[in-house]
Enzyme design. Structure first.
Site, short mmCIF file in Angstrom:
data_model
loop_
_atom_site.label_atom_id
_atom_site.label_comp_id
_atom_site.label_asym_id
_atom_site.label_seq_id
_atom_site.Cartn_x
_atom_site.Cartn_y
_atom_site.Cartn_z
CB SER A 1 27.49 -35.68 9.41
OG SER A 1 26.54 -35.74 10.45
CG ASP B 1 23.85 -43.32 12.02
OD1 ASP B 1 22.97 -42.50 12.39
OD2 ASP B 1 24.69 -43.04 11.14
CG HIS C 1 24.29 -39.76 9.78
ND1 HIS C 1 24.71 -40.04 11.07
CD2 HIS C 1 24.78 -38.54 9.47
CE1 HIS C 1 25.44 -39.03 11.52
NE2 HIS C 1 25.50 -38.09 10.57
#
Length: 477
Positions: free
Chosen positions: A205, A453, A456
């Site tokens: 990702s 998160d 990312h």
């Protein structure tokens, strides 16, 4: 996913400029301006006086000595010039412009050149090369080239501003290497250089995060059109029609053949099963279709997994209760990168290949699944943070495997580049979505418990600088 690359335009030729750390050097023939054939002997009326003749003889001897001295200075001048620094191309101190007379001028010097002979450019081997990956994040008030509401490729969990993140300082920093200037990414130039070319971003990702950043930047010039997606929308491809440029992301988090039993939220029903002697055909079957490839792995190798070789279980990583031999994740990562790089080295297709290094996370007081947070609002300075042990091990594996083949790649003409974003990314704990991977997480309860998160990157965000680095490597090696 199978992408058929459009036919090449035979008239489209990409020429990359010379390296920016080259200097101007002029040979002694080009710098010599004296010409004895242009000297005309002096004419005098005859003199009968001996004294007058002696005076004339003295004058002629003096003039001859002066002429020879002038020739010597002109002859030696290019060698004497090397004692002082020459102007360096593309630096703020010297903005060199080429005139139609063949001269190069700067704000501090002018060198005239025979218009029939171009300047000789060469690399100063005594000057250390700039390390693009050692530097600091500096304040950059101009900010990003795109914003959260003018790029359709930003996913909801990356759209920190739209999700209510109250601070914006994280948008106004830019990576600057210690020993050189890093040019800002120019989307118009990139698109023009990449006519009829194709790029693949292969990995997990974070690779998808990277290609989305590039899409957002380029789409400020021309919108990209999606031309492919798989059933789970993890592998995708886009094209910029005017430039016939294709960008693709290929989902292959382990890079090798793997059976994965995990949902989109990261919850697994069983350990992944990795075949450490077989590459993932999802990307190898398409490798020949791409002119440029950026491959990255790392984080997924920290997961519990069962390892196969020759279709036989060799052991596992952190598979409690399985009665299998414990094999470290570093062993699996070594085997994987060795297989990847050998594939690239032995492929008849000579794509320009980048190995991007591990992306560190910034979870504090726990992990993603156990209440870890990332609430910092400014970058770290060098020395304020160290990489975690597991990320250090992954990074060392990457450097070791790359170093094994880089010399041979140079000898064989294989374009192999290291995109070492680990350290510069480590310094940006402020660039993650954190709780703002969700829309307005504290709107109803300012003390709400939400999942953070801290891996990312927000878009726009620090990951945009990765594209500055890619452009610099493409242009100047």
């Amino acid at each position: 996913m199978k992408i058929t690359k459009p036919p090449k335009n035979s008239q489209s030729i990409i020429q990359f400029p010379s390296k920016t750390n080259k200097e101007l050097y002029l040979s002694h023939k080009e710098m010599s301006t004296g010409d004895s054939n242009t000297l005309k002997p002096l004419s005098f009326y005859k003199q009968n006086s001996v004294v007058v003749k002696l005076v004339i003889l003295f004058l002629l001897l003096s003039f001859t000595i002066l002429l020879l001295s002038s020739h010597s200075i002109d002859y030696l001048s290019p060698f004497l010039q090397t004692q002082s620094p020459s102007p360096t191309l593309n630096t703020p101190e010297f903005d060199l412009l080429t005139s139609d007379k063949g001269s190069f001028s700067s704000n501090s010097t002018t060198i005239f050149q025979d218009e029939a002979k171009p300047p000789i450019l060469f690399e100063d081997e005594t000057k250390p090369k700039c390390d693009l990956f050692k530097g600091e994040w500096i304040a950059y008030p101009i900010g990003p080239v795109y914003n959260y509401n003018n790029c359709p490729f930003i996913e909801d969990h990356q759209n920190c501003v739209a999700n209510g993140r109250p601070d914006s300082e994280y948008l106004y920093w830019r990576w600057e290497p210690l020993d050189c200037k890093l040019a800002r990414f120019k989307p118009e130039r990139f698109l023009d250089l990449m006519r009829n070319k194709s790029w693949a971003f292969i990995g997990d990702s974070i690779s998808r995060n990277h290609v989305q950043s590039l899409l957002c930047i380029l789409s400020q010039v021309e919108p990209a059109k999606e031309i492919y997606h798989d059933e789970q929308y993890k592998s995708k491809a886009w094209v910029f029609p005017t430039y016939n440029l294709t960008l693709a992301v290929i989902w292959s988090p382990f890079l090798v053949k793997a059976e994965i039993f995990e949902d989109n939220n990261g919850y697994s029903t069983s350990e992944p099963q990795l075949h450490l002697d077989k590459l993932d055909e999802k990307w190898t079957s398409q490798y020949n279709d791409f002119d440029y490839v950026i491959i990255a792995g790392g984080k997924w190798f920290l997961k519990s997994a069962i390892y196969y070789e020759n279709n036989t279980i060799q052991g596992c990583h952190y598979c409690q209760g399985k009665n299998l031999t414990e094999i470290g994740f570093d062993y699996a990562y070594h085997k994987t990168l060795e297989l990847v790089l050998n594939f690239v080295m032995n492929s008849s297709h000579k794509a320009q290949f980048f190995l991007r290094t591990i992306t560190p996370d910034h979870f504090e007081n726990g992990e993603w699944f156990s209440g870890g947070t990332c609430n910092r609002r400014v970058p770290f300075r060098e020395g304020e943070i160290n990489v975690t042990d597991v990320d250090r091990i992954l990074h060392e594996v990457e450097l070791q495997e790359f170093d094994k083949v880089v010399g041979e790649a140079l000898d064989r003409g294989v374009s192999l580049k290291l995109l070492d974003t680990t350290r510069l990314s480590l310094l940006r704990p402020d660039g993650h979505p954190g709780p703002y991977r969700h829309s307005h997480p504290f709107a109803k309860d300012k003390n709400a418990t939400v999942q953070y998160d801290c891996l990312h990157w927000c878009l726009p965000g620090p990951i945009d600088s990765w594209n500055d680095l890619v452009m610099e490597i493409l242009m100047n090696g």
